[in-house]
Design a protein around this motif. Sequence first.
Motif, PDB file in Angstrom:
ATOM      1  N   LEU A 187       0.975  -1.821  -7.985  1.00 31.50           N
ATOM      2  CA  LEU A 187       1.193  -0.466  -8.481  1.00 31.50           C
ATOM      3  C   LEU A 187      -0.123   0.128  -9.006  1.00 31.50           C
ATOM      4  N   GLY A 188      -0.474   1.334  -8.549  1.00 34.67           N
ATOM      5  CA  GLY A 188      -1.662   2.012  -9.061  1.00 34.67           C
ATOM      6  C   GLY A 188      -1.342   2.714 -10.370  1.00 34.67           C
ATOM      7  N   ARG A 189      -2.260   2.681 -11.325  1.00 30.10           N
ATOM      8  CA  ARG A 189      -2.005   3.277 -12.645  1.00 30.10           C
ATOM      9  C   ARG A 189      -3.140   4.161 -13.134  1.00 30.10           C
ATOM     10  N   ASN A 193      -0.562   0.485   4.455  1.00 29.93           N
ATOM     11  CA  ASN A 193      -0.570  -0.879   3.912  1.00 29.93           C
ATOM     12  C   ASN A 193      -1.640  -1.059   2.827  1.00 29.93           C
ATOM     13  N   ALA A 194      -2.156   0.061   2.352  1.00 29.60           N
ATOM     14  CA  ALA A 194      -3.067   0.089   1.203  1.00 29.60           C
ATOM     15  C   ALA A 194      -4.406  -0.603   1.456  1.00 29.60           C
ATOM     16  N   SER A 195      -4.818  -0.663   2.730  1.00 25.70           N
ATOM     17  CA  SER A 195      -6.144  -1.214   3.007  1.00 25.70           C
ATOM     18  C   SER A 195      -7.229  -0.169   2.770  1.00 25.70           C
ATOM     19  N   ALA A 196      -6.863   1.105   2.791  1.00 26.75           N
ATOM     20  CA  ALA A 196      -7.797   2.184   2.453  1.00 26.75           C
ATOM     21  C   ALA A 196      -6.982   3.289   1.808  1.00 26.75           C
ATOM     22  N   VAL A 197      -7.631   4.125   0.971  1.00 23.09           N
ATOM     23  CA  VAL A 197      -6.889   5.249   0.386  1.00 23.09           C
ATOM     24  C   VAL A 197      -7.082   6.515   1.209  1.00 23.09           C
ATOM     25  N   ASN A 198      -8.239   6.617   1.876  1.00 23.33           N
ATOM     26  CA  ASN A 198      -8.503   7.694   2.817  1.00 23.33           C
ATOM     27  C   ASN A 198      -9.802   7.321   3.524  1.00 23.33           C
ATOM     28  N   PHE A 199     -10.411   8.255   4.259  1.00 26.99           N
ATOM     29  CA  PHE A 199     -11.593   7.894   5.049  1.00 26.99           C
ATOM     30  C   PHE A 199     -12.784   8.724   4.599  1.00 26.99           C
ATOM     31  N   ILE A 225       1.020   3.057  -4.494  1.00 24.09           N
ATOM     32  CA  ILE A 225       0.914   1.666  -4.047  1.00 24.09           C
ATOM     33  C   ILE A 225      -0.530   1.451  -3.587  1.00 24.09           C
ATOM     34  N   VAL A 226      -1.238   0.579  -4.261  1.00 25.06           N
ATOM     35  CA  VAL A 226      -2.672   0.426  -3.987  1.00 25.06           C
ATOM     36  C   VAL A 226      -3.049  -1.055  -3.901  1.00 25.06           C
TER      37      VAL A 226
END
Length: 512
Positions: free
Chosen positions: A293-295, A171-177, A282-283
Amino acid sequence: MIHNPARRVFLCAAFCATLAGLPVAFAAGFNLPTKRTDLSDADLKRVEAVTRPASDFSKAEPYEAMQAGAATSVDPVTQDSFSHISANIPFEEEQNFKLGNALFKKLWVSAPSSTQASDGLGPLFNARSCMSCHVNDGRGRPPEGGVSATSMFFRLGRAAATPEEGATIANASAVNFPDPTYGHQLQDLAVPGLAAEGKMAIRYAEKTVTLAGGETVSLRAPTYEVKDLAYGPLDPSTTISPRVAPAMIGLGLIEAIPAADILAHADPNDKDGNRISGKAAIVRDHSTGAVTLGRFGWKAQNATVRDQSAAAFSSDIGISTPDRPDAHGDCMQAELKCQKMPTGIQKRLGNEEAPGPVLDLVTFYSANLAVPARRKASFPETLRGKELFYQSGCISCHVPKFVTRRDAAENAQSFQLIWPYSDFLLHDMGEGLADGQQVGHASGREWRTPTLWGIGLTRTVSGHSFFLHDGRARNLTEAILWHGGEAEKARDAFSSLPKDDREALIRFLESL
Ligand code: HEC
Ligand code: HEC
């Protein structure tokens, strides 16, 4: 700690299967536009006609040399070719560009300092100014032969380890940890009195590739490690992603491309069976909280120039802004001493080290650096190279043209025919280029297609010709030969061309 590809495959096995199916559903679930709403039907037809790929290579297309439309700079080619203001910015706004430029160059100092409006650096950081990495607004390079590591850094992160974490990414709350000790990025510098986190170490192994006609090219395959770690080992699940700074031109125009036109090229399940999928990033837009949209960035992890700039202030320089308000930047709870260092916040100026207007001006500057006009666009050899670029399948990802939104936030970016040569989508580029790091919906093998405009001026502006996300390629030919995965067919098409044709294709790239 060694960057271990075997381990990331194992980690991925558990979750990538679940994540792999998500993006399509989520892109739809996030309700991104599938049709432009800024144009009349008549204008939509015109846009479709002008953005159709070229079919006649006997002469240049109309406006082709003006690759950023009316924003294109026609100044003579010099080392400053990436530092001009977009040609169609109104005179009244030039002052903001100049102020933004000064802030882009500004060297931040550690707190407390007598120059209070410039302090707050770090405590951990990679560079003291934006310009230290984006030298002449051009691209960075790997360290080597006495050149410092400044314009390249390691991002750190691990993939989701539980279904809950998987949902957070979906759900795009984080991109990774983050690494529990070192955070999201390895900072190789620190303010006086504090230890820097560690240093990048790079080793290259040469391997030879043979092209049609027997010509050989040597590619250098990198291995990445972190040495001199000051706060203990990296977590075993942390992956390393090396990144060099990209050139800064044309970014506001990229932001003004309608999401629907980018999504129109996405084919995540490869329905057309050409073995090229193309997946939207998706960010979350951190200034609005919206999912979009991430660009920007090598994995399209940022939605806007503003977001990317605020992230750079925070992680690269350690300066807080209204969008990223933590004055300690990327220093983790485990880095206790870092957490206790003084900040540069001056209450009379605001709650951040760089208050809103500073972020606004730097964003304005970053969004309005002009793309230079093409050189030799109508030369026969360039046109031959262009035809081969099309025939080799390069345009499946390096999409030539777009028309920006009529309702763009900046007038100067509105309704321009632009030629960035990117689809702004994520592609699996094969194991050779993989960094094993999941970033949002981008897997450890996926990268965003980079723009190619301006690429022919790399040596003039940046004084080197290192390409790809980590600068491993030493020239354009090597950059093409590293293409794998979805781009393998295009790479093989290039390798099989007769030498003269390969040279013509390179001349075309050099004319961009
Ligand atoms: C330590 C080096 C470094 C510094 C300092 C730095 N950058 Fe960057 N910049 C990078 C790298 C590396 C990337 C690519 C990031 C990625 O892919 O994750 C990047 C990407 C960007 C992009 C996206 C470009 C694109 O084509 O997608 C923008 C915009 C940007 N930086 C602006 C800034 C601004 C504004 C500052 C100062 C506040 C700044 N940068 C400071 C290294 C740096
Ligand atoms: C499947 C999509 C795809 C196809 C097809 C493709 N590319 Fe790329 N290209 C990419 C991606 C993604 C990258 C960035 C990879 C990286 O940095 O690791 C890239 C990088 C490049 C770069 C280096 C850009 C930079 O800023 O460093 C050049 C040059 C390039 N491609 C040229 C070509 C040419 C020429 C062809 C056709 C022979 C081609 N590409 C086909 C996706 C593609």
